[in-house]
Design a protein around this motif. Sequence first.
Motif, PDB file in Angstrom:
ATOM      1  N   ASN A  49     -22.893   1.497  -8.521  1.00 15.08           N
ATOM      2  CA  ASN A  49     -23.375   0.394  -9.348  1.00 15.08           C
ATOM      3  C   ASN A  49     -22.216  -0.354 -10.003  1.00 15.08           C
ATOM      4  O   ASN A  49     -21.303   0.260 -10.561  1.00 15.08           O
ATOM      5  CB  ASN A  49     -24.313   0.925 -10.434  1.00 15.08           C
ATOM      6  CG  ASN A  49     -25.600   1.478  -9.834  1.00 15.08           C
ATOM      7  OD1 ASN A  49     -26.406   0.740  -9.297  1.00 15.08           O
ATOM      8  ND2 ASN A  49     -25.764   2.798  -9.921  1.00 15.08           N
ATOM      9  N   PHE A  50     -22.266  -1.677  -9.924  1.00 11.53           N
ATOM     10  CA  PHE A  50     -21.244  -2.541 -10.503  1.00 11.53           C
ATOM     11  C   PHE A  50     -21.924  -3.605 -11.371  1.00 11.53           C
ATOM     12  O   PHE A  50     -22.991  -4.112 -11.008  1.00 11.53           O
ATOM     13  CB  PHE A  50     -20.429  -3.237  -9.410  1.00 11.53           C
ATOM     14  CG  PHE A  50     -19.855  -2.298  -8.392  1.00 11.53           C
ATOM     15  CD1 PHE A  50     -18.627  -1.692  -8.598  1.00 11.53           C
ATOM     16  CD2 PHE A  50     -20.547  -2.007  -7.220  1.00 11.53           C
ATOM     17  CE1 PHE A  50     -18.096  -0.821  -7.664  1.00 11.53           C
ATOM     18  CE2 PHE A  50     -20.027  -1.139  -6.276  1.00 11.53           C
ATOM     19  CZ  PHE A  50     -18.800  -0.535  -6.495  1.00 11.53           C
ATOM     20  N   THR A  51     -21.297  -3.950 -12.477  1.00 17.32           N
ATOM     21  CA  THR A  51     -21.826  -4.990 -13.348  1.00 17.32           C
ATOM     22  C   THR A  51     -21.025  -6.273 -13.154  1.00 17.32           C
ATOM     23  O   THR A  51     -19.783  -6.247 -13.124  1.00 17.32           O
ATOM     24  CB  THR A  51     -21.736  -4.572 -14.826  1.00 17.32           C
ATOM     25  OG1 THR A  51     -22.440  -3.338 -14.995  1.00 17.32           O
ATOM     26  CG2 THR A  51     -22.352  -5.637 -15.731  1.00 17.32           C
ATOM     27  N   GLY A  52     -21.754  -7.370 -13.009  1.00 19.17           N
ATOM     28  CA  GLY A  52     -21.100  -8.664 -12.814  1.00 19.17           C
ATOM     29  C   GLY A  52     -21.709  -9.736 -13.693  1.00 19.17           C
ATOM     30  O   GLY A  52     -22.844  -9.595 -14.179  1.00 19.17           O
ATOM     31  N   GLY A  66     -15.316 -22.737 -11.505  1.00 20.81           N
ATOM     32  CA  GLY A  66     -14.548 -21.684 -12.146  1.00 20.81           C
ATOM     33  C   GLY A  66     -14.372 -20.478 -11.254  1.00 20.81           C
ATOM     34  O   GLY A  66     -15.191 -20.216 -10.369  1.00 20.81           O
ATOM     35  N   GLY A  67     -13.294 -19.757 -11.480  1.00 21.23           N
ATOM     36  CA  GLY A  67     -12.940 -18.631 -10.635  1.00 21.23           C
ATOM     37  C   GLY A  67     -13.880 -17.445 -10.751  1.00 21.23           C
ATOM     38  O   GLY A  67     -14.726 -17.354 -11.646  1.00 21.23           O
ATOM     39  N   LEU A  68     -13.701 -16.526  -9.821  1.00 19.07           N
ATOM     40  CA  LEU A  68     -14.474 -15.284  -9.775  1.00 19.07           C
ATOM     41  C   LEU A  68     -13.464 -14.148  -9.687  1.00 19.07           C
ATOM     42  O   LEU A  68     -12.745 -14.032  -8.690  1.00 19.07           O
ATOM     43  CB  LEU A  68     -15.384 -15.291  -8.548  1.00 19.07           C
ATOM     44  CG  LEU A  68     -16.609 -14.386  -8.529  1.00 19.07           C
ATOM     45  CD1 LEU A  68     -17.572 -14.759  -9.646  1.00 19.07           C
ATOM     46  CD2 LEU A  68     -17.301 -14.492  -7.184  1.00 19.07           C
ATOM     47  N   ARG A  69     -13.370 -13.336 -10.753  1.00 22.05           N
ATOM     48  CA  ARG A  69     -12.348 -12.294 -10.763  1.00 22.05           C
ATOM     49  C   ARG A  69     -12.927 -10.902 -10.600  1.00 22.05           C
ATOM     50  O   ARG A  69     -14.056 -10.640 -11.004  1.00 22.05           O
ATOM     51  CB  ARG A  69     -11.500 -12.368 -12.038  1.00 22.05           C
ATOM     52  CG  ARG A  69     -12.227 -12.128 -13.344  1.00 22.05           C
ATOM     53  CD  ARG A  69     -11.253 -12.060 -14.537  1.00 22.05           C
ATOM     54  NE  ARG A  69     -10.365 -13.210 -14.627  1.00 22.05           N
ATOM     55  CZ  ARG A  69      -9.407 -13.349 -15.549  1.00 22.05           C
ATOM     56  NH1 ARG A  69      -9.232 -12.403 -16.463  1.00 22.05           N
ATOM     57  NH2 ARG A  69      -8.643 -14.425 -15.570  1.00 22.05           N
ATOM     58  N   TYR A  70     -12.115 -10.025  -9.996  1.00 20.90           N
ATOM     59  CA  TYR A  70     -12.460  -8.616  -9.849  1.00 20.90           C
ATOM     60  C   TYR A  70     -11.454  -7.818 -10.677  1.00 20.90           C
ATOM     61  O   TYR A  70     -10.260  -7.774 -10.357  1.00 20.90           O
ATOM     62  CB  TYR A  70     -12.355  -8.173  -8.385  1.00 20.90           C
ATOM     63  CG  TYR A  70     -13.501  -8.604  -7.487  1.00 20.90           C
ATOM     64  CD1 TYR A  70     -14.516  -9.421  -7.962  1.00 20.90           C
ATOM     65  CD2 TYR A  70     -13.566  -8.188  -6.165  1.00 20.90           C
ATOM     66  CE1 TYR A  70     -15.563  -9.811  -7.144  1.00 20.90           C
ATOM     67  CE2 TYR A  70     -14.614  -8.568  -5.332  1.00 20.90           C
ATOM     68  CZ  TYR A  70     -15.607  -9.387  -5.832  1.00 20.90           C
ATOM     69  OH  TYR A  70     -16.632  -9.775  -5.017  1.00 20.90           O
ATOM     70  N   SER A  71     -11.926  -7.193 -11.724  1.00 22.42           N
ATOM     71  CA  SER A  71     -11.040  -6.435 -12.586  1.00 22.42           C
ATOM     72  C   SER A  71     -11.850  -5.473 -13.452  1.00 22.42           C
ATOM     73  O   SER A  71     -13.001  -5.747 -13.794  1.00 22.42           O
ATOM     74  CB  SER A  71     -10.241  -7.384 -13.495  1.00 22.42           C
ATOM     75  OG  SER A  71      -9.551  -6.675 -14.498  1.00 22.42           O
ATOM     76  N   GLY A 102     -16.778 -16.380 -13.539  1.00 24.28           N
ATOM     77  CA  GLY A 102     -17.530 -15.186 -13.170  1.00 24.28           C
ATOM     78  C   GLY A 102     -16.610 -14.010 -12.953  1.00 24.28           C
ATOM     79  O   GLY A 102     -15.382 -14.168 -12.855  1.00 24.28           O
ATOM     80  N   GLY A 103     -17.196 -12.850 -12.888  1.00 24.85           N
ATOM     81  CA  GLY A 103     -16.387 -11.667 -12.637  1.00 24.85           C
ATOM     82  C   GLY A 103     -17.223 -10.449 -12.329  1.00 24.85           C
ATOM     83  O   GLY A 103     -18.406 -10.375 -12.672  1.00 24.85           O
ATOM     84  N   LEU A 104     -16.603  -9.497 -11.671  1.00 17.27           N
ATOM     85  CA  LEU A 104     -17.230  -8.220 -11.351  1.00 17.27           C
ATOM     86  C   LEU A 104     -16.337  -7.122 -11.917  1.00 17.27           C
ATOM     87  O   LEU A 104     -15.118  -7.123 -11.703  1.00 17.27           O
ATOM     88  CB  LEU A 104     -17.367  -8.047  -9.840  1.00 17.27           C
ATOM     89  CG  LEU A 104     -18.215  -6.874  -9.349  1.00 17.27           C
ATOM     90  CD1 LEU A 104     -19.686  -7.079  -9.703  1.00 17.27           C
ATOM     91  CD2 LEU A 104     -18.062  -6.696  -7.839  1.00 17.27           C
ATOM     92  N   LYS A 105     -16.939  -6.198 -12.658  1.00 17.07           N
ATOM     93  CA  LYS A 105     -16.179  -5.109 -13.275  1.00 17.07           C
ATOM     94  C   LYS A 105     -15.897  -4.062 -12.210  1.00 17.07           C
ATOM     95  O   LYS A 105     -16.738  -3.202 -11.910  1.00 17.07           O
ATOM     96  CB  LYS A 105     -16.972  -4.518 -14.440  1.00 17.07           C
ATOM     97  CG  LYS A 105     -16.153  -3.636 -15.377  1.00 17.07           C
ATOM     98  CD  LYS A 105     -16.985  -3.204 -16.571  1.00 17.07           C
ATOM     99  CE  LYS A 105     -16.152  -2.434 -17.588  1.00 17.07           C
ATOM    100  NZ  LYS A 105     -15.107  -3.285 -18.207  1.00 17.07           N
ATOM    101  N   ILE A 106     -14.686  -4.128 -11.650  1.00 18.79           N
ATOM    102  CA  ILE A 106     -14.332  -3.267 -10.531  1.00 18.79           C
ATOM    103  C   ILE A 106     -12.818  -3.254 -10.376  1.00 18.79           C
ATOM    104  O   ILE A 106     -12.150  -4.247 -10.687  1.00 18.79           O
ATOM    105  CB  ILE A 106     -14.993  -3.781  -9.219  1.00 18.79           C
ATOM    106  CG1 ILE A 106     -14.702  -2.850  -8.045  1.00 18.79           C
ATOM    107  CG2 ILE A 106     -14.527  -5.192  -8.894  1.00 18.79           C
ATOM    108  CD1 ILE A 106     -15.417  -3.254  -6.754  1.00 18.79           C
ATOM    109  N   ASN A 107     -12.285  -2.151  -9.911  1.00 19.14           N
ATOM    110  CA  ASN A 107     -10.886  -2.104  -9.500  1.00 19.14           C
ATOM    111  C   ASN A 107     -10.862  -2.186  -7.982  1.00 19.14           C
ATOM    112  O   ASN A 107     -11.155  -1.198  -7.294  1.00 19.14           O
ATOM    113  CB  ASN A 107     -10.216  -0.814  -9.970  1.00 19.14           C
ATOM    114  CG  ASN A 107      -8.729  -0.785  -9.637  1.00 19.14           C
ATOM    115  OD1 ASN A 107      -8.232  -1.614  -8.870  1.00 19.14           O
ATOM    116  ND2 ASN A 107      -8.010   0.171 -10.208  1.00 19.14           N
TER     117      ASN A 107
END
Length: 466
Positions: A49-52, A66-71, A102-107
């Motif tokens: 499960n990932f939160t975005g 706007g950008g979409l980041r993964y961090s 936007g973003g997704l909480k992920i490494n």
Amino acid sequence: MSFKDNVNLHVDKSAKLLNFSDDLLEHLKSIHSLIKVNVGVVLDGKINNFTGWRAVHSEHILPTKGGLRYSETVDQDDTEALASLMTYKCAIVNIPFGGAKGGLKINPKNYTMPQLREITKAFASKLINKGFISPALNVPAPDVGTSEREMEWILETYKTLKPDDINYRGCVTGKPLHRGGIAGRTEATGRGIEEVVREIFRHEDVVKEAGLKNELKDNEIIVQGFGNVGSNLAKHLYNRDNAKIIAIGEYDGYLYNKKGIDINALIEFYKTNKTINNPKLGKFKNNPSELLELDCDILIPAALENAITIDNVDKIKTKLIIEAANGPISFEADQKLFEKGVMIIPDIYVNAGGVVVSYFEWVKDISHIRFGRVEKRFQEQKILDIIDLIDKKTNTKTDFDTIKKIIHGADEEDLAFSGLEDSMRNAFIEIYNAKKQIKKSFRDSAYYVSLKKIRNFYTVEGFPKR
């Protein structure tokens, strides 16, 4: 204070200069729409499960951008803050987009390429189905932790879900060229920052106010960050301007050479070794935070937000800070630096090069034609005709190599970089003129220019004139 609080405090300062009413200011500062999603993906037989998030700050003009980041650092507050910065940024450089992020909480380093593809497509599906990705409404781009690869995966997902949208390639920017990307987009943010530096040195009074040496090449420069933005910025400064970059920083330390670092050699070394630790090019030190405290003329933070805060601001020893990253200086630190006489060129202007060229890419995708395709050969033939006429009138013969160099018609990258330079130079002049008018900092002046433009849109759309 949070990142969003920092941004809003800057907005408040400049809004007062424009006599904004409280209700209009509250409206402009608010996030107009926000989605938070849980992305469940089966990996190795287990549900991960990932939160975005995807935030839209202002819809005064569409689409939003706007950008979409993964961090692992992604959260709602930062997403909203970055979305608001995009609104102000687009207005400053006269790009007809509202602001989003936007973003997704992920490494992403913890997952394989096939796994990231499945995660990205699942995340994109959630956003597309809720109307948060669309060439007409909301257009993402690469950001921290993402690249043209992720944009291509999002494009594939959008095309599958919306097969009747003829403009589907415009649903994201920063794509590979073969999928509707634009030449020069990868380098755009770094190249745009270099254009900012160049423009500063076209204004003798600004150089004098900052206390810099008259020639760019005579000033010592430090760049924090050697990702896409930092490396391309350093490359263009080094090759086009003969700039002396004495230190480059990364997450694990920094490379220092008082005589100047060979940036081309460092880029080649980094491609192979994924580190800037090259003893042949300089001395590497394992204390990344120390980089910002080194003595220099120009400091360029090109990493993440809050690099300079109240905790380290008194240790900063530079004359000019150019904010390549988003929000690298906290509000309190910004005030202290201003009091110390350190000139700061703000992020909402400095790193706008990415969205400028993203706009060109979006226009290319919805117009369905490559820039330069129609006029390139016509331009070349006209220049050939002029050379031929000169040769006949002077009874001379221009050599082939000279002709080949002169007749080069503008291709897509030439036009993208030309438009980028024009946008960054014109925006600087607008901000500088405002600075002279209101007698405030470059940051206050940039927000002043942005808010003044945005207010006109709300007046036109029926809000009471303020």
